[in-house]
Design a protein around this motif. Structure first.
Motif, PDB file in Angstrom:
ATOM      1  N   ARG A 265      22.010  61.832 -22.143  1.00 31.89           N
ATOM      2  CA  ARG A 265      20.578  61.510 -22.132  1.00 31.89           C
ATOM      3  C   ARG A 265      19.743  62.741 -22.472  1.00 31.89           C
ATOM      4  NH1 ARG A 265      22.920  58.017 -18.577  1.00 31.89           N
ATOM      5  NH2 ARG A 265      21.951  55.968 -18.250  1.00 31.89           N
ATOM      6  N   TYR A 266      20.123  63.867 -21.882  1.00 30.39           N
ATOM      7  CA  TYR A 266      19.414  65.113 -22.164  1.00 30.39           C
ATOM      8  C   TYR A 266      19.458  65.446 -23.654  1.00 30.39           C
ATOM      9  CZ  TYR A 266      18.968  70.140 -22.796  1.00 30.39           C
ATOM     10  OH  TYR A 266      18.622  71.377 -23.275  1.00 30.39           O
ATOM     11  N   LEU A 267      20.645  65.349 -24.263  1.00 30.63           N
ATOM     12  CA  LEU A 267      20.782  65.672 -25.680  1.00 30.63           C
ATOM     13  C   LEU A 267      20.000  64.697 -26.549  1.00 30.63           C
ATOM     14  CD1 LEU A 267      24.575  66.564 -25.902  1.00 30.63           C
ATOM     15  CD2 LEU A 267      22.649  68.141 -25.871  1.00 30.63           C
ATOM     16  N   THR A 268      19.979  63.422 -26.159  1.00 29.35           N
ATOM     17  CA  THR A 268      19.209  62.428 -26.910  1.00 29.35           C
ATOM     18  C   THR A 268      17.738  62.804 -26.934  1.00 29.35           C
ATOM     19  OG1 THR A 268      20.779  60.689 -26.293  1.00 29.35           O
ATOM     20  CG2 THR A 268      18.604  59.984 -27.051  1.00 29.35           C
ATOM     21  N   ASP A 269      17.224  63.246 -25.797  1.00 27.09           N
ATOM     22  CA  ASP A 269      15.820  63.662 -25.740  1.00 27.09           C
ATOM     23  C   ASP A 269      15.572  64.933 -26.555  1.00 27.09           C
ATOM     24  OD1 ASP A 269      15.077  61.524 -24.159  1.00 27.09           O
ATOM     25  OD2 ASP A 269      15.345  62.608 -22.273  1.00 27.09           O
ATOM     26  N   VAL A 270      16.544  65.860 -26.522  1.00 24.00           N
ATOM     27  CA  VAL A 270      16.389  67.122 -27.250  1.00 24.00           C
ATOM     28  C   VAL A 270      16.219  66.874 -28.747  1.00 24.00           C
ATOM     29  CG1 VAL A 270      17.621  69.203 -27.991  1.00 24.00           C
ATOM     30  CG2 VAL A 270      17.539  68.601 -25.577  1.00 24.00           C
TER      31      VAL A 270
ATOM     32  N   VAL B 225      21.350  72.043 -32.075  1.00 25.50           N
ATOM     33  CA  VAL B 225      22.043  71.372 -30.983  1.00 25.50           C
ATOM     34  C   VAL B 225      22.715  70.139 -31.582  1.00 25.50           C
ATOM     35  CG1 VAL B 225      21.773  70.125 -28.808  1.00 25.50           C
ATOM     36  CG2 VAL B 225      20.449  72.214 -29.228  1.00 25.50           C
ATOM     37  N   ASP B 226      24.032  70.128 -31.585  1.00 19.99           N
ATOM     38  CA  ASP B 226      24.796  69.055 -32.222  1.00 19.99           C
ATOM     39  C   ASP B 226      25.013  67.916 -31.223  1.00 19.99           C
ATOM     40  OD1 ASP B 226      26.394  67.455 -33.748  1.00 19.99           O
ATOM     41  OD2 ASP B 226      28.088  68.843 -33.862  1.00 19.99           O
ATOM     42  N   ALA B 227      24.024  67.055 -31.101  1.00 23.59           N
ATOM     43  CA  ALA B 227      24.109  65.956 -30.135  1.00 23.59           C
ATOM     44  C   ALA B 227      25.203  64.967 -30.514  1.00 23.59           C
ATOM     45  CB  ALA B 227      22.759  65.250 -30.025  1.00 23.59           C
TER      46      ALA B 227
ATOM     47  N   SER C 271      15.366  64.021 -30.244  1.00 23.62           N
ATOM     48  CA  SER C 271      14.615  62.793 -30.534  1.00 23.62           C
ATOM     49  C   SER C 271      13.627  62.960 -31.685  1.00 23.62           C
ATOM     50  CB  SER C 271      13.874  62.317 -29.276  1.00 23.62           C
ATOM     51  OG  SER C 271      12.956  63.306 -28.835  1.00 23.62           O
ATOM     52  N   HIS C 272      13.092  64.163 -31.875  1.00 24.31           N
ATOM     53  CA  HIS C 272      12.091  64.365 -32.924  1.00 24.31           C
ATOM     54  C   HIS C 272      12.675  64.953 -34.212  1.00 24.31           C
ATOM     55  CE1 HIS C 272       8.984  63.306 -30.099  1.00 24.31           C
ATOM     56  NE2 HIS C 272       9.345  64.276 -29.281  1.00 24.31           N
ATOM     57  N   THR C 273      13.944  65.338 -34.171  1.00 25.01           N
ATOM     58  CA  THR C 273      14.530  66.009 -35.334  1.00 25.01           C
ATOM     59  C   THR C 273      15.737  65.277 -35.916  1.00 25.01           C
ATOM     60  OG1 THR C 273      15.931  67.377 -33.903  1.00 25.01           O
ATOM     61  CG2 THR C 273      13.770  68.271 -34.504  1.00 25.01           C
ATOM     62  N   ALA C 274      16.285  64.327 -35.185  1.00 23.87           N
ATOM     63  CA  ALA C 274      17.501  63.662 -35.645  1.00 23.87           C
ATOM     64  C   ALA C 274      17.236  62.816 -36.887  1.00 23.87           C
ATOM     65  CB  ALA C 274      18.076  62.793 -34.538  1.00 23.87           C
ATOM     66  N   SER C 275      18.139  62.878 -37.830  1.00 21.27           N
ATOM     67  CA  SER C 275      18.047  62.037 -39.021  1.00 21.27           C
ATOM     68  C   SER C 275      18.479  60.618 -38.674  1.00 21.27           C
ATOM     69  CB  SER C 275      18.949  62.584 -40.124  1.00 21.27           C
ATOM     70  OG  SER C 275      20.311  62.490 -39.738  1.00 21.27           O
ATOM     71  N   ARG C 276      18.188  59.674 -39.566  1.00 14.51           N
ATOM     72  CA  ARG C 276      18.638  58.303 -39.335  1.00 14.51           C
ATOM     73  C   ARG C 276      20.161  58.233 -39.276  1.00 14.51           C
ATOM     74  NH1 ARG C 276      15.243  54.144 -39.551  1.00 14.51           N
ATOM     75  NH2 ARG C 276      16.976  52.719 -40.045  1.00 14.51           N
ATOM     76  N   GLU C 277      20.823  59.082 -40.030  1.00 16.20           N
ATOM     77  CA  GLU C 277      22.288  59.096 -40.007  1.00 16.20           C
ATOM     78  C   GLU C 277      22.796  59.558 -38.643  1.00 16.20           C
ATOM     79  OE1 GLU C 277      20.391  60.378 -42.375  1.00 16.20           O
ATOM     80  OE2 GLU C 277      20.861  59.054 -44.075  1.00 16.20           O
ATOM     81  N   ASP C 278      22.131  60.575 -38.074  1.00 17.46           N
ATOM     82  CA  ASP C 278      22.543  61.048 -36.755  1.00 17.46           C
ATOM     83  C   ASP C 278      22.283  60.003 -35.680  1.00 17.46           C
ATOM     84  OD1 ASP C 278      23.494  63.443 -37.667  1.00 17.46           O
ATOM     85  OD2 ASP C 278      21.659  64.565 -37.249  1.00 17.46           O
TER      86      ASP C 278
END
Length: 330
Positions: A205-210, A177-179, A212-219
């Motif tokens: 907001r929904y995508l941010t939660d999706v 999912v490309d937030a 939240s546990h996998t996003a890199s610091r760059e993302d």
């Protein structure tokens, strides 16, 4: 786009080959180009040109409203004929899929069309089709509607809900999912074309939660930068500031530089409007806002208050912000 039709439009609807008109518009909507489609509806000035079904230059597509109404009438009949059937008629590339695409272009709140497309995608599971490709094609189509110059589409709860359903299917299939990309190319565009776009920022907001546990610091940094840039560029739109606050609540370690930049800009450009001070007063009430943070907000408020006209809206907003901060700051 208004759904109201003038009498001359109603008379003109019966003219022309509706099947041909439907086919050309459906073909245009089925394209998959490197960029999202940018669709625009043309008004009365194009009614007199009986030969024009649509105009296209690259991803830019213009459809006369009359032609879309004619295509919609044909599409609705097609859905009624094949919608409950089976076999090729209800395959992803069949007439039902094409009909529902035209219907959603005409009416973004057409729940039957949206739900039918969900059913077609669900039917692809286990059928040997490339479901990932189907899901990406559908996301492309929906994103094109959400970002085109179609006022009702950009803030359509049905279309944003359909997109969230798609993202849930992405997750079910193990697809990324490309937030960050969505925030930049879909949400930001839709929010600009329809100010105070609650549904667009709710999806953010929904995508941010999706992720939240996998996003890199760059993302995370990229999403923060995109949100901050949008809020600063549209400082009268409270929806962008509200999302930026939401994001900082989840990543408070990034708040310092954001606050420093936004208070500097507020002082430089004399931002005394309620949307900006909604953001600042809420910053001050957060547990993660330390003494330096609060002092920065207060210094900005005092500086702006000194230049505000007596009894102006700006003065009232700044005074109200002070009262609110004293009442709710921890």
């Amino acid at each position: 786009m208004s759904r109201a039709l003038d009498d001359d439009v109603k008379r003109a609807i019966k003219q022309g080959d509706h099947e041909e008109i439907f086919g050309k518009i459906a073909d245009a909507l089925s394209q998959r180009l490197p960029e999202l489609l940018e669709i625009e509806l043309l008004g009365r000035s194009h009614m007199a040109d009986g030969d024009t079904i649509l105009l296209q230059d690259g991803p830019a597509i213009a459809v006369p409203k009359l032609r879309l109404v004619q295509a919609f009438v044909f599409a609705r009949e097609l859905l009624q004929k094949h919608g409950g059937g089976a076999g090729d008629e209800t395959s992803w590339d069949g007439p039902v899929s094409r009909a529902t695409a035209v219907m959603l272009l005409m009416d973004p709140e057409h729940l039957t069309a949206a739900n039918t497309r969900k059913r077609l995608l669900q039917g692809a599971v286990g059928s040997g089709t490339d479901l990932e490709t189907r899901l990406r094609d559908e996301a492309y189509f929906v994103d094109s509607l959400l970002t085109s110059r179609l006022h009702r589409h950009t803030k359509s709860p049905t279309l944003w809900g359909h997109r969230q359903w798609l993202m849930q299917r992405f997750q079910d299939q193990g697809m990324d999912v490309d937030a960050l990309g969505t925030l930049k190319t879909v949400i930001s565009v839709a929010a600009e074309r329809h100010p105070r776009n609650y549904y667009a920022w709710l999806h953010a907001r929904y995508l941010t939660d999706v992720v939240s546990h996998t996003a890199s610091r760059e993302d995370v940094a990229g999403m923060l930068e995109a949100a901050k840039k949008w809020a600063i560029g549209h400082h009268y739109d409270i929806s962008g500031w509200a999302f930026l606050m939401f994001f900082l609540d989840r990543y408070p370690d990034y708040a310092g530089p954001v606050l420093s930049e936004t208070t500097r800009l507020a002082a430089s450009f004399h931002w005394r409007n309620e949307s900006v001070w909604y953001f600042f007063r809420n910053i001050s009430s957060r547990p993660w806002c330390d003494r330096d943070c609060r002092e920065g907000v207060e210094a900005t408020r005092i500086a702006l208050l000194g230049g505000a006209e007596k009894d102006s809206d700006g003065e009232k907003i700044l005074e109200q912000a002070s009262t609110w901060i004293r009442a709710y700051s921890v």
